[in-house]
Design an enzyme around this catalytic site. Structure first.
Site, PDB file in Angstrom:
ATOM      1  N   SER A   1       0.822  -1.206   0.000  1.00 28.41           N
ATOM      2  CA  SER A   1       0.000   0.000   0.000  1.00 28.41           C
ATOM      3  C   SER A   1       0.856   1.255   0.000  1.00 28.41           C
ATOM      4  O   SER A   1       1.625   1.477  -0.919  1.00 28.41           O
ATOM      5  CB  SER A   1      -0.967  -0.054   1.178  1.00 28.41           C
ATOM      6  OG  SER A   1      -1.992   0.878   0.997  1.00 28.41           O
TER       7      SER A   1
ATOM      8  N   HIS B   1      -7.473  -5.753  -0.221  1.00 22.21           N
ATOM      9  CA  HIS B   1      -6.295  -4.915  -0.108  1.00 22.21           C
ATOM     10  C   HIS B   1      -5.243  -5.532   0.820  1.00 22.21           C
ATOM     11  O   HIS B   1      -5.546  -5.954   1.929  1.00 22.21           O
ATOM     12  CB  HIS B   1      -6.714  -3.542   0.430  1.00 22.21           C
ATOM     13  CG  HIS B   1      -5.592  -2.557   0.500  1.00 22.21           C
ATOM     14  ND1 HIS B   1      -4.961  -2.071  -0.623  1.00 22.21           N
ATOM     15  CD2 HIS B   1      -4.984  -1.965   1.558  1.00 22.21           C
ATOM     16  CE1 HIS B   1      -4.028  -1.219  -0.262  1.00 22.21           C
ATOM     17  NE2 HIS B   1      -4.007  -1.137   1.054  1.00 22.21           N
TER      18      HIS B   1
ATOM     19  N   GLU C   1     -10.374  -4.664  -4.542  1.00 20.46           N
ATOM     20  CA  GLU C   1      -9.884  -3.501  -3.806  1.00 20.46           C
ATOM     21  C   GLU C   1      -9.938  -2.248  -4.671  1.00 20.46           C
ATOM     22  O   GLU C   1      -9.751  -2.306  -5.889  1.00 20.46           O
ATOM     23  CB  GLU C   1      -8.484  -3.725  -3.273  1.00 20.46           C
ATOM     24  CG  GLU C   1      -7.420  -4.107  -4.276  1.00 20.46           C
ATOM     25  CD  GLU C   1      -6.043  -4.159  -3.628  1.00 20.46           C
ATOM     26  OE1 GLU C   1      -5.604  -3.115  -3.102  1.00 20.46           O
ATOM     27  OE2 GLU C   1      -5.412  -5.223  -3.645  1.00 20.46           O
TER      28      GLU C   1
END
Length: 322
Positions: A169, A294, A264
Protein backbone atom coordinates in the site's frame (compact mmCIF):
# COMPACT_ATOMS: atom_id res chain seq x y z
CA UNK A 1 -2.21 -1.53 4.48
CA UNK A 2 -3.29 1.84 3.25
CA UNK A 3 -6.17 1.72 5.71
CA UNK A 4 -5.72 1.11 9.36
CA UNK A 5 -8.03 -1.71 10.33
CA UNK A 6 -11.71 -0.65 10.27
CA UNK A 7 -12.95 -3.48 12.45
CA UNK A 8 -13.05 -1.97 15.90
CA UNK A 9 -11.63 -5.23 17.28
CA UNK A 10 -10.71 -5.02 20.96
CA UNK A 11 -9.93 -7.40 23.77
CA UNK A 12 -7.97 -10.63 23.82
CA UNK A 13 -9.41 -12.01 20.59
CA UNK A 14 -8.72 -9.55 17.73
CA UNK A 15 -10.04 -11.90 15.09
CA UNK A 16 -13.74 -11.70 15.74
CA UNK A 17 -13.81 -15.43 14.88
CA UNK A 18 -15.25 -17.73 17.55
CA UNK A 19 -13.99 -21.13 18.53
CA UNK A 20 -10.53 -22.62 18.30
CA UNK A 21 -10.15 -22.35 14.53
CA UNK A 22 -9.08 -18.83 13.57
CA UNK A 23 -7.76 -19.75 10.18
CA UNK A 24 -10.90 -18.79 8.33
CA UNK A 25 -10.50 -22.07 6.42
CA UNK A 26 -13.51 -24.10 7.38
CA UNK A 27 -14.98 -26.50 4.88
CA UNK A 28 -17.28 -23.82 3.47
CA UNK A 29 -14.49 -21.22 3.32
CA UNK A 30 -11.57 -22.86 1.48
CA UNK A 31 -10.01 -19.51 0.50
CA UNK A 32 -10.04 -18.15 4.04
CA UNK A 33 -11.44 -14.86 2.78
CA UNK A 34 -14.85 -15.26 4.42
CA UNK A 35 -13.16 -15.50 7.80
CA UNK A 36 -10.97 -12.48 7.10
CA UNK A 37 -13.95 -10.43 5.91
CA UNK A 38 -15.88 -11.41 9.04
CA UNK A 39 -12.97 -10.29 11.16
CA UNK A 40 -12.68 -6.97 9.36
CA UNK A 41 -16.40 -6.29 9.57
CA UNK A 42 -16.95 -7.36 13.15
CA UNK A 43 -16.54 -3.93 14.80
CA UNK A 44 -17.15 -0.26 13.95
CA UNK A 45 -14.38 1.80 12.45
CA UNK A 46 -12.06 3.40 15.02
CA UNK A 47 -11.99 7.19 15.33
CA UNK A 48 -8.78 9.20 15.66
CA UNK A 49 -5.21 8.44 14.77
CA UNK A 50 -4.31 6.76 18.07
CA UNK A 51 -7.24 4.34 17.87
CA UNK A 52 -6.55 3.60 14.22
CA UNK A 53 -2.92 2.84 14.95
CA UNK A 54 -3.86 0.52 17.75
CA UNK A 55 -6.39 -1.25 15.55
CA UNK A 56 -4.02 -2.02 12.71
CA UNK A 57 -1.65 -3.63 15.21
CA UNK A 58 -4.46 -5.73 16.66
CA UNK A 59 -5.61 -7.02 13.31
CA UNK A 60 -2.13 -7.36 11.87
CA UNK A 61 -1.16 -9.69 14.71
CA UNK A 62 -4.15 -12.02 14.32
CA UNK A 63 -1.75 -14.78 13.27
CA UNK A 64 1.51 -14.94 15.25
CA UNK A 65 5.01 -14.80 13.88
CA UNK A 66 6.54 -18.23 13.29
CA UNK A 67 8.61 -19.65 16.14
CA UNK A 68 11.72 -20.07 13.98
CA UNK A 69 12.02 -16.36 13.15
CA UNK A 70 14.81 -14.47 14.91
CA UNK A 71 14.05 -10.80 15.65
CA UNK A 72 16.50 -8.03 16.49
CA UNK A 73 15.77 -4.34 17.08
CA UNK A 74 18.25 -1.99 15.42
CA UNK A 75 18.87 1.68 14.75
CA UNK A 76 19.01 2.04 10.95
CA UNK A 77 20.64 5.41 10.39
CA UNK A 78 18.57 7.04 13.11
CA UNK A 79 15.36 5.22 12.18
CA UNK A 80 13.93 2.48 14.43
CA UNK A 81 13.98 -0.84 12.57
CA UNK A 82 13.88 -4.57 13.10
CA UNK A 83 15.89 -7.35 11.54
CA UNK A 84 14.08 -10.63 11.05
CA UNK A 85 15.85 -13.76 9.96
CA UNK A 86 14.37 -17.09 8.94
CA UNK A 87 16.48 -20.27 8.81
CA UNK A 88 18.61 -20.38 5.69
CA UNK A 89 18.47 -16.65 4.93
CA UNK A 90 21.49 -15.43 3.00
CA UNK A 91 23.57 -13.04 5.11
CA UNK A 92 24.39 -10.95 2.04
CA UNK A 93 20.78 -10.38 0.91
CA UNK A 94 18.30 -7.91 2.39
CA UNK A 95 14.64 -7.10 1.93
CA UNK A 96 14.09 -3.49 3.02
CA UNK A 97 10.42 -3.60 3.99
CA UNK A 98 8.23 -0.48 4.17
CA UNK A 99 4.88 -1.08 5.85
CA UNK A 100 1.53 0.24 4.71
CA UNK A 101 -0.95 2.29 6.68
CA UNK A 102 -1.68 5.27 4.47
CA UNK A 103 1.43 7.08 5.81
CA UNK A 104 -0.55 7.67 9.03
CA UNK A 105 -0.60 4.26 10.75
CA UNK A 106 1.07 0.88 10.56
CA UNK A 107 4.21 -0.29 12.31
CA UNK A 108 6.82 -2.98 12.59
CA UNK A 109 4.41 -4.84 14.86
CA UNK A 110 1.35 -4.62 12.61
CA UNK A 111 3.25 -5.93 9.58
CA UNK A 112 5.63 -8.34 11.28
CA UNK A 113 3.91 -11.48 9.95
CA UNK A 114 4.12 -10.15 6.40
CA UNK A 115 7.69 -8.86 6.64
CA UNK A 116 9.05 -12.01 8.26
CA UNK A 117 7.40 -14.45 5.87
CA UNK A 118 8.40 -12.32 2.89
CA UNK A 119 12.01 -12.60 4.02
CA UNK A 120 11.63 -16.35 4.36
CA UNK A 121 10.23 -16.60 0.82
CA UNK A 122 13.02 -14.44 -0.58
CA UNK A 123 15.76 -16.27 1.30
CA UNK A 124 16.93 -12.91 2.65
CA UNK A 125 17.10 -11.07 5.94
CA UNK A 126 14.33 -8.49 6.31
CA UNK A 127 14.90 -5.00 7.64
CA UNK A 128 11.45 -3.65 8.57
CA UNK A 129 11.42 0.12 9.01
CA UNK A 130 9.45 2.19 11.53
CA UNK A 131 9.37 5.38 9.50
CA UNK A 132 7.74 8.51 10.89
CA UNK A 133 3.98 8.90 10.43
CA UNK A 134 1.72 11.77 9.40
CA UNK A 135 0.01 13.97 10.41
CA UNK A 136 2.70 14.57 13.05
CA UNK A 137 5.38 14.07 10.41
CA UNK A 138 4.05 14.82 6.91
CA UNK A 139 5.87 14.36 3.61
CA UNK A 140 8.83 14.04 3.16
CA UNK A 141 9.53 12.55 6.61
CA UNK A 142 8.72 8.95 5.63
CA UNK A 143 10.80 9.22 2.46
CA UNK A 144 13.70 10.76 4.35
CA UNK A 145 13.61 7.82 6.77
CA UNK A 146 13.54 5.28 3.94
CA UNK A 147 16.54 6.98 2.36
CA UNK A 148 18.39 7.03 5.70
CA UNK A 149 17.82 3.28 6.09
CA UNK A 150 19.01 2.64 2.53
CA UNK A 151 22.21 4.61 3.15
CA UNK A 152 22.71 2.80 6.47
CA UNK A 153 22.51 -0.55 4.68
CA UNK A 154 25.15 0.55 2.19
CA UNK A 155 27.37 1.87 4.98
CA UNK A 156 26.93 -1.49 6.72
CA UNK A 157 28.44 -3.24 3.71
CA UNK A 158 25.37 -4.41 1.76
CA UNK A 159 25.62 -4.06 -2.01
CA UNK A 160 22.74 -2.30 -3.80
CA UNK A 161 22.28 -5.27 -6.12
CA UNK A 162 21.73 -7.51 -3.07
CA UNK A 163 18.96 -5.31 -1.65
CA UNK A 164 15.28 -5.71 -2.51
CA UNK A 165 12.91 -2.89 -1.59
CA UNK A 166 9.30 -3.83 -0.95
CA UNK A 167 6.17 -2.73 0.78
CA UNK A 168 2.41 -2.83 0.81
CA UNK A 169 0.00 0.00 0.00
CA UNK A 170 1.59 3.28 1.11
CA UNK A 171 4.78 1.31 1.65
CA UNK A 172 4.68 0.33 -2.02
CA UNK A 173 4.37 3.97 -3.02
CA UNK A 174 7.24 4.81 -0.68
CA UNK A 175 9.42 2.12 -2.25
CA UNK A 176 8.85 3.69 -5.66
CA UNK A 177 9.61 7.16 -4.28
CA UNK A 178 12.88 5.91 -2.78
CA UNK A 179 13.89 4.51 -6.14
CA UNK A 180 13.15 7.89 -7.77
CA UNK A 181 15.41 9.71 -5.32
CA UNK A 182 18.23 7.23 -5.93
CA UNK A 183 17.86 7.56 -9.69
CA UNK A 184 17.83 11.36 -9.56
CA UNK A 185 21.02 11.29 -7.49
CA UNK A 186 22.69 9.00 -9.99
CA UNK A 187 22.95 6.28 -7.31
CA UNK A 188 22.61 2.56 -7.81
CA UNK A 189 19.10 1.10 -7.68
CA UNK A 190 17.99 -1.93 -5.67
CA UNK A 191 18.05 -5.32 -7.33
CA UNK A 192 14.26 -5.30 -7.71
CA UNK A 193 11.04 -3.97 -6.20
CA UNK A 194 8.13 -5.87 -4.68
CA UNK A 195 4.88 -3.93 -4.37
CA UNK A 196 1.69 -5.27 -2.75
CA UNK A 197 -1.48 -3.27 -3.47
CA UNK A 198 0.63 -0.14 -3.96
CA UNK A 199 -0.94 3.27 -3.44
CA UNK A 200 0.46 5.09 -6.45
CA UNK A 201 -2.12 7.82 -7.11
CA UNK A 202 -3.05 10.18 -4.28
CA UNK A 203 -5.38 12.04 -6.66
CA UNK A 204 -7.68 9.00 -6.34
CA UNK A 205 -8.46 9.04 -10.04
CA UNK A 206 -8.60 5.30 -10.74
CA UNK A 207 -11.92 3.94 -11.95
CA UNK A 208 -11.72 1.09 -9.42
CA UNK A 209 -12.07 3.74 -6.70
CA UNK A 210 -15.76 3.65 -7.56
CA UNK A 211 -16.19 0.29 -9.27
CA UNK A 212 -14.71 -1.72 -6.37
CA UNK A 213 -16.05 0.35 -3.50
CA UNK A 214 -18.74 -2.16 -2.53
CA UNK A 215 -16.30 -5.10 -2.69
CA UNK A 216 -13.52 -3.51 -0.64
CA UNK A 217 -13.99 -3.92 3.15
CA UNK A 218 -10.99 -1.76 3.99
CA UNK A 219 -10.65 1.31 1.80
CA UNK A 220 -13.06 3.96 0.59
CA UNK A 221 -12.51 7.33 -1.06
CA UNK A 222 -13.33 9.57 1.96
CA UNK A 223 -10.81 7.80 4.16
CA UNK A 224 -8.10 7.78 1.48
CA UNK A 225 -8.76 11.48 0.94
CA UNK A 226 -8.23 12.08 4.66
CA UNK A 227 -4.97 10.12 4.61
CA UNK A 228 -3.67 12.02 1.59
CA UNK A 229 -4.51 15.37 3.17
CA UNK A 230 -2.71 14.41 6.37
CA UNK A 231 0.39 13.20 4.53
CA UNK A 232 0.56 16.31 2.35
CA UNK A 233 -0.11 18.83 5.11
CA UNK A 234 2.82 20.92 3.89
CA UNK A 235 0.99 21.85 0.70
CA UNK A 236 2.63 19.40 -1.71
CA UNK A 237 0.46 18.69 -4.74
CA UNK A 238 -1.12 15.28 -5.06
CA UNK A 239 0.39 14.74 -8.52
CA UNK A 240 3.91 15.23 -7.19
CA UNK A 241 5.78 12.14 -8.45
CA UNK A 242 7.36 11.46 -5.06
CA UNK A 243 3.91 11.03 -3.51
CA UNK A 244 2.04 9.71 -6.56
CA UNK A 245 4.63 7.63 -8.43
CA UNK A 246 2.08 6.78 -11.10
CA UNK A 247 2.97 10.18 -12.54
CA UNK A 248 6.74 9.69 -12.24
CA UNK A 249 9.26 9.05 -14.97
CA UNK A 250 9.49 5.26 -14.75
CA UNK A 251 12.32 4.81 -17.24
CA UNK A 252 15.04 2.63 -15.77
CA UNK A 253 12.77 1.15 -13.13
CA UNK A 254 14.40 -2.01 -11.75
CA UNK A 255 12.51 -5.28 -12.24
CA UNK A 256 9.26 -4.86 -10.36
CA UNK A 257 6.63 -7.31 -9.17
CA UNK A 258 3.20 -5.85 -8.40
CA UNK A 259 0.61 -7.99 -6.62
CA UNK A 260 -2.98 -6.87 -6.11
CA UNK A 261 -6.39 -8.28 -5.27
CA UNK A 262 -9.36 -7.89 -7.57
CA UNK A 263 -11.63 -6.73 -4.74
CA UNK A 264 -9.88 -3.50 -3.81
CA UNK A 265 -10.34 0.12 -4.75
CA UNK A 266 -6.61 0.48 -5.43
CA UNK A 267 -6.72 -2.14 -8.19
CA UNK A 268 -6.29 0.56 -10.84
CA UNK A 269 -3.32 2.04 -8.98
CA UNK A 270 -1.52 -1.25 -9.61
CA UNK A 271 -2.79 -1.84 -13.15
CA UNK A 272 -1.99 1.67 -14.35
CA UNK A 273 1.45 1.62 -12.74
CA UNK A 274 2.44 -1.55 -14.59
CA UNK A 275 1.02 -0.14 -17.83
CA UNK A 276 3.01 3.08 -17.37
CA UNK A 277 6.16 1.15 -16.53
CA UNK A 278 5.77 -0.93 -19.68
CA UNK A 279 5.28 2.20 -21.78
CA UNK A 280 8.52 3.53 -20.28
CA UNK A 281 10.39 0.38 -21.29
CA UNK A 282 10.65 -0.98 -17.76
CA UNK A 283 10.20 -4.61 -16.75
CA UNK A 284 7.16 -4.76 -14.48
CA UNK A 285 5.04 -7.82 -13.77
CA UNK A 286 1.43 -7.64 -12.58
CA UNK A 287 -0.18 -10.49 -10.64
CA UNK A 288 -3.88 -10.20 -9.78
CA UNK A 289 -5.51 -12.44 -7.22
CA UNK A 290 -9.25 -13.12 -7.72
CA UNK A 291 -11.45 -12.38 -4.74
CA UNK A 292 -8.60 -11.00 -2.64
CA UNK A 293 -8.74 -7.69 -0.80
CA UNK A 294 -6.29 -4.91 -0.11
CA UNK A 295 -2.85 -6.05 1.11
CA UNK A 296 -4.14 -9.63 1.45
CA UNK A 297 -0.70 -11.23 2.07
CA UNK A 298 -0.75 -9.46 5.44
CA UNK A 299 -3.01 -12.33 6.56
CA UNK A 300 -0.88 -15.06 5.02
CA UNK A 301 -1.41 -17.17 8.15
CA UNK A 302 -5.06 -17.68 7.20
CA UNK A 303 -5.14 -17.05 3.45
CA UNK A 304 -3.72 -19.68 1.09
CA UNK A 305 -3.62 -16.97 -1.60
CA UNK A 306 -1.47 -14.85 0.69
CA UNK A 307 1.03 -17.67 1.03
CA UNK A 308 0.94 -18.30 -2.71
CA UNK A 309 1.62 -14.62 -3.35
CA UNK A 310 4.64 -14.73 -1.06
CA UNK A 311 5.89 -17.86 -2.82
CA UNK A 312 5.60 -16.03 -6.16
CA UNK A 313 7.44 -13.08 -4.66
CA UNK A 314 10.19 -15.40 -3.45
CA UNK A 315 10.69 -16.89 -6.90
CA UNK A 316 10.78 -13.42 -8.44
CA UNK A 317 13.29 -12.07 -5.93
CA UNK A 318 15.61 -15.06 -6.07
CA UNK A 319 15.62 -14.89 -9.87
CA UNK A 320 16.92 -11.33 -9.72
CA UNK A 321 19.33 -11.91 -6.84
CA UNK A 322 20.69 -15.10 -8.39
Amino acid sequence: MADDDPTGVTGEDPTGVTGDDKTGMSGDDPTGMVGVRLMLGSRPRPVGWAARRQRIEEVGTTWPVADDIRLEAVDAGGVPAEWSTAPGAAASDVLLFLHGGGYCSGSIVSHRSLATEAGRAAGARTLALQYRLAPEHPFPAALDDALAAWEWLLASGYAPDRIVVGGDSAGGGLALALRQVLRDRGAASPACLWLVSPWTDLTLSGSSMTEKDAADPLLHRPYLDELAAAYLAGGVGRREPLVSPLFADLRGLPPTLVQVGTDEVLLDDAVRLVRAAGAAGAAATLQTWPGMIHAFPLWNGGLPAGREALAEMGRFVRRHLD
